[in-house]
Write a protein that holds these residues in place. Structure first.
Motif, PDB file in Angstrom:
ATOM      1  N   GLN A  24      30.581  41.504  44.355  1.00  0.00           N
ATOM      2  CA  GLN A  24      30.757  40.611  45.491  1.00  0.00           C
ATOM      3  C   GLN A  24      29.681  40.889  46.512  1.00  0.00           C
ATOM      4  OE1 GLN A  24      34.398  40.962  47.850  1.00  0.00           O
ATOM      5  NE2 GLN A  24      34.456  38.738  48.076  1.00  0.00           N
ATOM      6  N   TYR A  72      33.207  40.972  30.869  1.00  0.00           N
ATOM      7  CA  TYR A  72      34.643  41.015  30.699  1.00  0.00           C
ATOM      8  C   TYR A  72      34.990  41.516  29.305  1.00  0.00           C
ATOM      9  CZ  TYR A  72      34.481  36.556  28.148  1.00  0.00           C
ATOM     10  OH  TYR A  72      34.221  35.562  27.237  1.00  0.00           O
ATOM     11  N   ILE A  90      44.326  36.255  38.330  1.00  0.00           N
ATOM     12  CA  ILE A  90      43.529  37.476  38.373  1.00  0.00           C
ATOM     13  C   ILE A  90      44.094  38.421  39.429  1.00  0.00           C
ATOM     14  CG2 ILE A  90      41.231  38.418  38.780  1.00  0.00           C
ATOM     15  CD1 ILE A  90      41.264  36.707  36.349  1.00  0.00           C
ATOM     16  N   TYR A  91      44.205  39.693  39.083  1.00  0.00           N
ATOM     17  CA  TYR A  91      44.597  40.739  40.016  1.00  0.00           C
ATOM     18  C   TYR A  91      43.461  41.748  40.091  1.00  0.00           C
ATOM     19  CZ  TYR A  91      49.231  38.720  39.616  1.00  0.00           C
ATOM     20  OH  TYR A  91      50.289  37.859  39.639  1.00  0.00           O
ATOM     21  N   PHE A  92      43.110  42.111  41.316  1.00  0.00           N
ATOM     22  CA  PHE A  92      41.941  42.934  41.557  1.00  0.00           C
ATOM     23  C   PHE A  92      42.306  44.371  41.911  1.00  0.00           C
ATOM     24  CE2 PHE A  92      38.512  39.883  41.557  1.00  0.00           C
ATOM     25  CZ  PHE A  92      39.175  38.684  41.737  1.00  0.00           C
ATOM     26  N   GLY A  93      41.383  45.264  41.568  1.00  0.00           N
ATOM     27  CA  GLY A  93      41.449  46.616  42.095  1.00  0.00           C
ATOM     28  C   GLY A  93      40.946  46.636  43.526  1.00  0.00           C
ATOM     29  N   GLU A  94      40.869  47.833  44.099  1.00  0.00           N
ATOM     30  CA  GLU A  94      40.520  47.947  45.507  1.00  0.00           C
ATOM     31  C   GLU A  94      39.024  47.963  45.760  1.00  0.00           C
ATOM     32  OE1 GLU A  94      44.320  50.227  47.426  1.00  0.00           O
ATOM     33  OE2 GLU A  94      42.762  51.466  46.507  1.00  0.00           O
ATOM     34  N   TRP A 139      32.418  50.726  46.311  1.00  0.00           N
ATOM     35  CA  TRP A 139      31.236  50.426  47.120  1.00  0.00           C
ATOM     36  C   TRP A 139      30.069  51.267  46.622  1.00  0.00           C
ATOM     37  CZ3 TRP A 139      35.795  48.867  48.532  1.00  0.00           C
ATOM     38  CH2 TRP A 139      35.924  47.787  49.397  1.00  0.00           C
ATOM     39  N   TYR A 198      38.037  42.653  33.689  1.00  0.00           N
ATOM     40  CA  TYR A 198      36.807  42.060  34.190  1.00  0.00           C
ATOM     41  C   TYR A 198      36.119  43.028  35.163  1.00  0.00           C
ATOM     42  CZ  TYR A 198      39.519  37.899  32.868  1.00  0.00           C
ATOM     43  OH  TYR A 198      40.292  36.984  32.194  1.00  0.00           O
ATOM     44  N   PHE A 234      34.288  45.000  41.853  1.00  0.00           N
ATOM     45  CA  PHE A 234      35.730  44.882  41.672  1.00  0.00           C
ATOM     46  C   PHE A 234      36.067  44.789  40.198  1.00  0.00           C
ATOM     47  CE2 PHE A 234      37.375  44.585  45.876  1.00  0.00           C
ATOM     48  CZ  PHE A 234      36.377  44.011  46.640  1.00  0.00           C
ATOM     49  N   LEU A 254      30.926  37.216  38.038  1.00  0.00           N
ATOM     50  CA  LEU A 254      31.384  37.963  36.872  1.00  0.00           C
ATOM     51  C   LEU A 254      30.212  38.660  36.191  1.00  0.00           C
ATOM     52  CD1 LEU A 254      33.830  38.594  35.027  1.00  0.00           C
ATOM     53  CD2 LEU A 254      33.173  36.563  33.700  1.00  0.00           C
ATOM     54  N   GLY A 269      27.439  35.600  50.749  1.00  0.00           N
ATOM     55  CA  GLY A 269      26.776  34.356  50.381  1.00  0.00           C
ATOM     56  C   GLY A 269      26.861  33.994  48.923  1.00  0.00           C
ATOM     57  N   HIS A 270      27.331  34.929  48.095  1.00  0.00           N
ATOM     58  CA  HIS A 270      27.421  34.669  46.650  1.00  0.00           C
ATOM     59  C   HIS A 270      28.852  34.685  46.145  1.00  0.00           C
ATOM     60  CE1 HIS A 270      23.124  34.780  45.727  1.00  0.00           C
ATOM     61  NE2 HIS A 270      23.033  35.733  46.638  1.00  0.00           N
ATOM     62  N   GLY A 271      29.758  35.154  46.927  1.00  0.00           N
ATOM     63  CA  GLY A 271      31.132  35.233  46.461  1.00  0.00           C
ATOM     64  C   GLY A 271      31.281  36.236  45.341  1.00  0.00           C
ATOM     65  N   LEU A 272      32.253  35.989  44.489  1.00  0.00           N
ATOM     66  CA  LEU A 272      32.516  36.867  43.348  1.00  0.00           C
ATOM     67  C   LEU A 272      31.744  36.362  42.127  1.00  0.00           C
ATOM     68  CD1 LEU A 272      36.322  37.201  43.890  1.00  0.00           C
ATOM     69  CD2 LEU A 272      34.764  39.140  43.733  1.00  0.00           C
TER      70      LEU A 272
END
Lengths: 111, 114
Positions: free
Chosen positions: B37, B48, B103-107, B110, B33, B90, B45, B40-43
């Motif tokens: 981020q 994917y 779900i596992y995320f990368g770092e 930016w 995926y 992400f 998508l 105010g909007h979160g994550l």
């Protein structure tokens, strides 16, 4: 559109206090997950709750899944500065391997 | 550790230029995926993938394209970067077990568009 409303959006409290974060929806989820994110990093899974009414504990953190599997709460007892971070909830609808995300609760614990 | 690496980690680019972000995973996960981020909007998508050359749009796919020519790599391209695409991006993978889909995320990457 499925929504997951998280509250409060922001919380700043003193070390030692208790707090609760809520995650609410009108949709039913097969499971609900809580993540914590620290500045400069990706979210990290804390816990997954699956069964309606389920309670899971992770040290001073208590997670509960609502009986109807539409809502969840995260309770922190005796908060510590190390608990500071962004807490995210995410609901699994078993649809295309996608999760429904809450907007997050930014938590600051002051020493 | 889900073995996810994102590159670049930080990038500043000019409006109108194309930008490609790379996600590399080492554990042969089928689902990958790309999220953005924003405060105010979160994550949210973007796109994917459910296999090599199999991709689909997320909720904020306009202005983005993806490619997956190998299981381990999932590329996100901003075709012509705009200031509204300044964000943290992400990459993530999913694992399924008895508790469902995790779900596992990368770092994170930016991106600043000036």
């Amino acid at each position: 559109t499925q929504l997951l409303e998280q509250s409060p959006q922001f919380l700043s409290i003193q070390e030692g206090e208790n707090l609760t974060v809520y995650c609410n929806s009108s949709s039913v989820f097969s499971s609900l997950q809580w993540y914590r994110q620290e500045p400069g990093e990706g979210p990290v899974l804390l816990v997954t709750v699956v069964t309606g009414g389920e309670v899971k504990k992770l040290k001073r953190l208590t997670f509960q899944f609502g009986d109807a599997r539409k809502d969840s709460s995260l309770h922190i007892t005796a908060a510590q500065p190390g608990d500071t971070g962004l807490y995210l909830c995410a609901g699994d609808t078993d649809s295309n391997y996608q999760l429904i995300w809450g907007a997050g609760t930014k938590l600051i614990i002051k020493p | 550790d889900a073995g996810i690496t994102q590159s670049p980690r930080h990038k500043v680019t000019e409006t109108g230029t194309p930008v490609t972000l790379r996600c590399h995973q080492t554990e042969n996960h089928r689902y990958m995926y790309w999220y953005r981020q924003d405060p105010g909007h979160g994550l949210r998508l973007i796109h994917y993938s459910y296999g090599v050359k199999d991709t689909d749009k997320g909720e904020v796919s306009d202005g983005y394209s993806v490619s997956r020519s190998k299981t381990e790599d999932f590329l996100l391209t901003l075709e012509s970067a705009t200031s509204s695409q300044t964000s943290v991006y992400f990459c993530a993978i999913s694992e399924t077990d008895g508790a469902g889909n995790t779900i596992y995320f990368g770092e994170g990457s930016w991106l600043t568009v000036v």
